[in-house]
Design an enzyme around this catalytic site. Structure first.
Site, PDB file in Angstrom:
ATOM      1  N   TYR A 288       0.908  -1.193   0.062  1.00  0.00           N
ATOM      2  CA  TYR A 288      -0.121  -0.050  -0.051  1.00  0.00           C
ATOM      3  C   TYR A 288       1.009   1.253   0.015  1.00  0.00           C
ATOM      4  O   TYR A 288       0.282   2.287  -0.651  1.00  0.00           O
ATOM      5  CB  TYR A 288      -0.933  -0.004   1.247  1.00  0.00           C
ATOM      6  CG  TYR A 288      -2.260  -0.785   0.949  1.00  0.00           C
ATOM      7  CD1 TYR A 288      -2.004  -2.190   1.001  1.00  0.00           C
ATOM      8  CD2 TYR A 288      -3.327  -0.068   1.029  1.00  0.00           C
ATOM      9  CE1 TYR A 288      -3.180  -3.016   0.884  1.00  0.00           C
ATOM     10  CE2 TYR A 288      -4.544  -1.058   0.983  1.00  0.00           C
ATOM     11  CZ  TYR A 288      -4.513  -2.177   1.114  1.00  0.00           C
ATOM     12  OH  TYR A 288      -5.679  -2.986   0.894  1.00  0.00           O
TER      13      TYR A 288
ATOM     14  N   LYS B  34       4.168 -15.373   3.323  1.00  0.00           N
ATOM     15  CA  LYS B  34       4.423 -16.068   2.324  1.00  0.00           C
ATOM     16  C   LYS B  34       5.820 -16.356   2.201  1.00  0.00           C
ATOM     17  O   LYS B  34       6.452 -15.912   1.289  1.00  0.00           O
ATOM     18  CB  LYS B  34       3.594 -15.191   1.047  1.00  0.00           C
ATOM     19  CG  LYS B  34       3.654 -16.047  -0.348  1.00  0.00           C
ATOM     20  CD  LYS B  34       2.894 -17.138  -0.246  1.00  0.00           C
ATOM     21  CE  LYS B  34       2.802 -18.012  -1.564  1.00  0.00           C
ATOM     22  NZ  LYS B  34       2.118 -19.424  -1.491  1.00  0.00           N
TER      23      LYS B  34
ATOM     24  N   ASP C  59      -2.090 -18.454   1.815  1.00  0.00           N
ATOM     25  CA  ASP C  59      -3.011 -19.253   0.749  1.00  0.00           C
ATOM     26  C   ASP C  59      -3.564 -20.378   1.706  1.00  0.00           C
ATOM     27  O   ASP C  59      -4.695 -20.578   1.788  1.00  0.00           O
ATOM     28  CB  ASP C  59      -2.318 -19.691  -0.404  1.00  0.00           C
ATOM     29  CG  ASP C  59      -1.071 -20.612  -0.045  1.00  0.00           C
ATOM     30  OD1 ASP C  59      -0.281 -20.428   0.973  1.00  0.00           O
ATOM     31  OD2 ASP C  59      -0.387 -21.318  -1.062  1.00  0.00           O
TER      32      ASP C  59
ATOM     33  N   ASP D  84      -6.183  -7.337   4.342  1.00  0.00           N
ATOM     34  CA  ASP D  84      -7.413  -6.656   3.773  1.00  0.00           C
ATOM     35  C   ASP D  84      -7.961  -7.947   3.213  1.00  0.00           C
ATOM     36  O   ASP D  84      -9.151  -8.151   3.388  1.00  0.00           O
ATOM     37  CB  ASP D  84      -6.827  -5.904   2.526  1.00  0.00           C
ATOM     38  CG  ASP D  84      -7.892  -5.045   1.759  1.00  0.00           C
ATOM     39  OD1 ASP D  84      -8.888  -4.609   2.472  1.00  0.00           O
ATOM     40  OD2 ASP D  84      -7.847  -5.328   0.635  1.00  0.00           O
TER      41      ASP D  84
ATOM     42  N   ASP E  35     -11.826  -9.406   4.718  1.00  0.00           N
ATOM     43  CA  ASP E  35     -13.143  -9.768   3.916  1.00  0.00           C
ATOM     44  C   ASP E  35     -13.596 -11.014   3.892  1.00  0.00           C
ATOM     45  O   ASP E  35     -14.890 -11.474   3.955  1.00  0.00           O
ATOM     46  CB  ASP E  35     -13.026  -9.157   2.637  1.00  0.00           C
ATOM     47  CG  ASP E  35     -13.393  -7.852   2.358  1.00  0.00           C
ATOM     48  OD1 ASP E  35     -13.311  -6.909   3.268  1.00  0.00           O
ATOM     49  OD2 ASP E  35     -13.956  -7.511   1.114  1.00  0.00           O
TER      50      ASP E  35
HETATM   51  C1  IPM Z   1     -10.434  -1.751   3.903  1.00  0.00           C
HETATM   52  C2  IPM Z   1     -10.573  -1.109   2.554  1.00  0.00           C
HETATM   53  C3  IPM Z   1      -9.461  -0.086   1.960  1.00  0.00           C
HETATM   54  C4  IPM Z   1      -8.067  -1.050   2.268  1.00  0.00           C
HETATM   55  C5  IPM Z   1      -9.620   0.397   0.738  1.00  0.00           C
HETATM   56  C6  IPM Z   1     -10.831   1.084   0.675  1.00  0.00           C
HETATM   57  C7  IPM Z   1      -8.439   1.507   0.394  1.00  0.00           C
HETATM   58  O1  IPM Z   1     -10.605  -2.253   1.604  1.00  0.00           O
HETATM   59  O2  IPM Z   1     -10.112  -0.864   4.812  1.00  0.00           O
HETATM   60  O3  IPM Z   1     -10.203  -2.969   4.014  1.00  0.00           O
HETATM   61  O4  IPM Z   1      -7.655  -1.456   1.196  1.00  0.00           O
HETATM   62  O5  IPM Z   1      -7.610  -1.096   3.291  1.00  0.00           O
HETATM   63 MN    MN Z   2     -10.723  -4.310   2.608  1.00  0.00          MN
END
Ligand code: IPM
Ligand code: MN
Length: 365
Positions: free
Chosen positions: A141, A189, A221, A245, A249
Site C-alpha cells: 500500500y 508467504k 494461501d 485486507d 473480508d
Molecule cells: C479496507 C478497505 C481499504 C483498504 C480500501 C478502501 C483502500 O478495503 O479498509 O479494508 O484496502 O485498506
Molecule cells: Mn478491505
C-alpha cells in the site's frame, strides 16, 4: 470523560451507517454524563467533489487535533478512471498515514443468531472468534517505488517492511493474544517472499518475550483455506497490510456478513475507527445498509479511546440482542425472515436494546 471526535463519514453508505453509530455514542455519553463532541470533515470522493482533493488540509488538521477519528467509508465509482494517487482511497491511505496507527484490529466472530447466514455449515463456524491484527502502514500500500509506466506497459509496486515496523505491530498482536486464548498465528508467504522471511524471523525473535503465547506460522494461501475449513483453530491472526485486507473480508463469511465487521486502528497519534466494509455504491442512498459494522466500531471507540469497557460491552450486547430478536437488514435477510429492516430501523432496534442494557449499569449523573 471528554472526547473530541472527528467524523469523516465519506462516501456511499458511509454517511448512512455513521449516523447510526453516532446515535449510539450520543446515548452512551448522555447516560454516563460524558462530554463527547463531534466535528464533521470531508474525505474521499465527497472531498474531491467539494474541495478537489480526497484529503483536504482542513480534515487533516481536524483529525490530528481530535482524540479519535470515526470514518464511514471511502470509494466511489465516479472516480474509477483516476490513478490510485488521486482516487478517493488515496484520502483514506493518507489519513491513516497521518494519524500513524499501524495496528488495525479487526475482530470477526460467528454471531450465533446469524449461523444460518453463512454459506459455511453452522457446526463449522460455531464458536469461531478471531482477532485480525492487520499491519496498516506498510507493505504494498505504501512501498516505493510504485508506478504504471504507460510507455513500456510495465507497472510495479513494492512490498517493503523494516524490522521495526514488523516488531511494533507484532508486539500489539502478542499482547492481545496474551489477554485472549494465548494463540498467535502469523500469516505470511515466506516460501516465496523475502519480506515474509524477515516477518517470520522478527515474530520468532519477539516470541521469546511472550512465553505464554503459542506462535504458529501459516502461509497466506493455506490460511485462506483454513479460515473456511476450521475457523475455530484461530485466536489472533497477525499479518501484513494486503494479506490482512483480503483475509478480513473473507472473515465476513464467518460472521454472516461483511456488514457486521468493525475495526479500530491503534498505536499512532490518534486512533482511527472504521467499519471493515466499503462504501457499497450499489446500495448507497437507499437506506438499506447494515449499520452493525459501524455500531460495533463505535463500541471499539468506547473501549480503546474512551476507556469505557462496560459501555463498549453494553453496545455489543445490544447488537447481539437485536440480532437474537430477529432484527435483520437486507444483507442478513433470508427468505423466511418476515420483515427486513432499514438502516435506521436496525439502528432503532439496537438503540432500544442499548437503553435497556445501560439501565442495568449504575448511572453516573
Ligand atoms: C479496507 C478497505 C481499504 C483498504 C480500501 C478502501 C483502500 O478495503 O479498509 O479494508 O484496502 O485498506
Ligand atoms: Mn478491505
Amino acid at each position: 470523560m471528554k472526547l473530541h471526535i472527528t467524523v469523516v463519514a465519506g462516501d456511499g453508505i458511509g454517511p448512512e451507517v455513521t449516523a447510526e453509530a453516532l446515535r449510539i455514542l450520543r446515548t452512551v455519553a448522555e447516560h454516563g454524563g460524558h462530554a463527547f463532541t463531534y466535528q464533521d470533515a470531508l474525505i474521499g470522493g465527497a472531498a474531491i467533489d467539494a474541495a478537489g482533493t480526497p484529503l483536504p488540509q482542513e480534515t487533516l488538521d481536524a483529525a490530528l487535533g481530535s482524540d479519535a477519528v470515526f470514518l464511514g467509508a471511502v470509494g466511489s465509482n465516479k472516480f474509477n478512471a483516476l490513478p490510485p494517487g488521486e482516487r478517493p482511497e488515496a484520502g483514506l491511505l493518507a489519513i491513516r498515514a497521518a494519524l500513524g496507527g499501524f495496528a488495525n484490529l479487526r475482530p470477526a466472530f460467528a454471531h450465533p443468531a446469524l449461523a444460518q447466514n453463512s454459506p459455511l455449515r453452522p457446526e463449522v463456524i460455531a464458536g469461531a472468534d478471531i482477532l485480525f491484527v492487520r499491519e496498516l502502514l506498510g507493505g504494498l500500500y505504501f512501498g516505493r517505488p510504485r508506478e504504471w509506466n504507460r510507455e513500456t506497459h510495465e507497472a510495479w509496486n513494492t512490498m517493503r517492511y523494516t524490522r521495526g515496523e514488523i516488531e511494533r505491530v507484532a508486539r500489539v498482536a502478542f499482547e492481545l493474544a496474551g489477554k485472549r486464548r494465548g494463540k498467535l498465528t502469523s500469516v505470511d508467504k515466506a516460501n516465496v517472499l523475502e519480506v515474509s522471511q524477515l516477518w517470520r524471523a522478527t515474530v520468532n525473535e519477539l516470541a521469546k518475550e511472550y512465553p505464554a503465547v503459542a506462535v504458529e506460522h501459516e502461509f497466506v494461501d493455506a490460511c485462506a483455506m483454513h479460515l473456511m475449513n476450521t475457523p475455530r483453530r484461530f485466536d489472533v491472526i497477525l499479518t501484513e497490510n494486503l494479506f490482512g485486507d483480503i483475509l478480513s473480508d473473507e472473515a465476513g463469511v464467518i460472521a454472516g456478513s461483511l456488514g457486521v465487521l468493525p475495526s479500530a486502528t491503534i498505536g499512532g497519534k490518534v486512533n482511527l475507527y472504521e467499519p471493515v466494509h466499503g462504501s457499497a455504491p450499489d446500495i448507497a442512498g437507499h437506506g438499506i445498509a447494515n449499520p452493525i459494522g459501524a455500531i460495533l466500531t463505535a463500541a471499539m471507540l468506547l473501549r480503546h479511546s474512551a476507556g469505557l469497557e462496560a459501555e463498549a460491552q453494553a453496545v455489543e450486547t445490544a447488537v447481539r440482542s437485536a440480532l437474537d430478536s430477529g432484527a435483520r437488514t437486507k444483507d442478513l435477510a433470508r427468505g423466511d425472515d418476515a420483515q427486513v429492516l432499514s438502516t435506521s430501523e436496525m439502528g432503532d432496534r439496537i438503540h432500544q436494546a442499548l437503553t435497556a442494557e445501560l439501565q442495568k449499569q449504575p448511572q453516573t449523573v
